[in-house]
Design an enzyme around this catalytic site. Structure first.
Site, PDB file in Angstrom:
ATOM      1  N   ASP A  40       0.828  -1.189   0.086  1.00  0.00           N
ATOM      2  CA  ASP A  40      -0.213   0.182   0.040  1.00  0.00           C
ATOM      3  C   ASP A  40       0.955   1.305  -0.117  1.00  0.00           C
ATOM      4  O   ASP A  40       2.113   1.194   0.216  1.00  0.00           O
ATOM      5  CB  ASP A  40      -0.848  -0.085   1.319  1.00  0.00           C
ATOM      6  CG  ASP A  40      -2.222  -0.657   1.031  1.00  0.00           C
ATOM      7  OD1 ASP A  40      -2.322  -1.273   0.008  1.00  0.00           O
ATOM      8  OD2 ASP A  40      -2.960  -1.025   2.081  1.00  0.00           O
ATOM      9  N   LYS A  62      -4.148   2.986  -3.298  1.00  0.00           N
ATOM     10  CA  LYS A  62      -5.787   3.590  -3.862  1.00  0.00           C
ATOM     11  C   LYS A  62      -5.548   5.116  -4.219  1.00  0.00           C
ATOM     12  O   LYS A  62      -4.796   5.987  -3.476  1.00  0.00           O
ATOM     13  CB  LYS A  62      -6.641   3.208  -2.796  1.00  0.00           C
ATOM     14  CG  LYS A  62      -6.907   1.979  -2.493  1.00  0.00           C
ATOM     15  CD  LYS A  62      -8.280   1.713  -1.683  1.00  0.00           C
ATOM     16  CE  LYS A  62      -8.352   0.210  -1.212  1.00  0.00           C
ATOM     17  NZ  LYS A  62      -7.359  -0.122  -0.162  1.00  0.00           N
ATOM     18  N   MET A 175      -7.857   9.314   9.348  1.00  0.00           N
ATOM     19  CA  MET A 175      -8.326   9.680   8.035  1.00  0.00           C
ATOM     20  C   MET A 175      -9.384  10.944   8.510  1.00  0.00           C
ATOM     21  O   MET A 175     -10.709  10.744   7.848  1.00  0.00           O
ATOM     22  CB  MET A 175      -9.037   8.524   7.341  1.00  0.00           C
ATOM     23  CG  MET A 175      -7.957   7.401   7.068  1.00  0.00           C
ATOM     24  SD  MET A 175      -8.891   5.955   6.306  1.00  0.00           S
ATOM     25  CE  MET A 175      -9.673   5.491   7.860  1.00  0.00           C
TER      26      MET A 175
END
Length: 256
Positions: A40, A62, A175
């Protein structure tokens, strides 16, 4: 096509919060034994040096707005490479089971016949405050802590965030930078504008930045220091422990 010469298996490895030395020994050993590594954006790429030279190393970070589509692709890649190459290591930042969608990948792999092993990682929710001398609990100051996501599927604040704001606990938000204004408004309603808050960007890494203040002042600090994701937010009285440690260090140097 299934390659019956290989033993298809998945090892889910938590890479830790960013500092390459904060991966576990078991995680390093999994990388050393990997045929394929899917890693990631939040996993430190220097960890790939533990892999064998012939191992495939594939970036699967992502992009904003495409998470759901890309997650399906990652699930499929895990299974495809397990059957074609054998041992797949899924290297994820922090801990795979703390807002890392590790459970989704695990379930998909098991459904498609893979043997799955979990290697926990040190979550940034724990490590980043600690390395900045912010204890999540401290006798007489905080008896508990919450870890809450600032990003939900609907794009709104989690209902748990409101419950956390009403508590006296330390609250760590992952986040959450896109929702910072809403978070500050919510916590100010329940705790007042003087409540301490820290925002730590790129925690445990060489380019780490930290902004500390209270709920009234922190947005100005964010603008001045240009703080942005990836960052964690820590709210609670324990944030003051950071300054205490700084003052103690300065006092100690003055005595030398």
């Amino acid at each position: 096509m299934i390659n019956y010469a290989v033993n298809p298996r998945l090892t889910m490895v938590g890479a830790g919060p960013g500092d390459e030395e904060l991966i576990t020994l078991k995680g390093v050993r999994a990388l050393e034994a990997a045929d394929v590594v899917l890693y990631d954006a939040l996993a430190n790429p220097t960890l790939l040096r533990y892999c064998q030279p012939e191992a495939l190393k594939i970036f699967v970070g992502k992009r904003a707005g495409l998470h759901q589509v890309q997650q399906r692709s990652i699930n499929q890649l895990i299974v495809r490479y397990a059957y074609s190459h054998g041992h797949v290591v899924r290297l994820k930042g922090g801990d795979p089971f703390v807002f890392g969608r590790g459970q989704e990948e695990k379930e998909y792999a098991i459904k498609h016949g893979l043997e799955v092993t979990m290697v926990p990682g040190i979550s940034s929710a724990l490590a980043v405050p600690a390395t900045n001398n912010i204890p999540l609990t401290s006798r007489g100051v905080s008896e508990s802590f919450w870890v809450v996501t600032g990003t939900t599927r609907s794009g709104t604040l989690s209902s748990d965030m409101a419950l956390a704001a009403q508590s006296s606990a330390t609250v760590v938000i992952l986040m959450g930078m896109r929702q910072l204004s809403s978070i500050i408004k919510l916590f100010s309603q329940h705790r007042g504008g003087d409540e301490s808050i820290a925002i730590i960007q790129n925690g445990t890494c060489s380019n780490e930045q930290i902004g500390i203040g209270n709920l009234q002042s922190i947005q100005q600090t964010v603008r001045e220091q240009k703080l942005q994701s990836p960052a964690i937010i820590v709210i609670g009285a324990v944030v003051a422990k950071h300054w205490e440690s700084v003052q103690q260090k300065v006092a100690g140097l003055a005595l030398v």
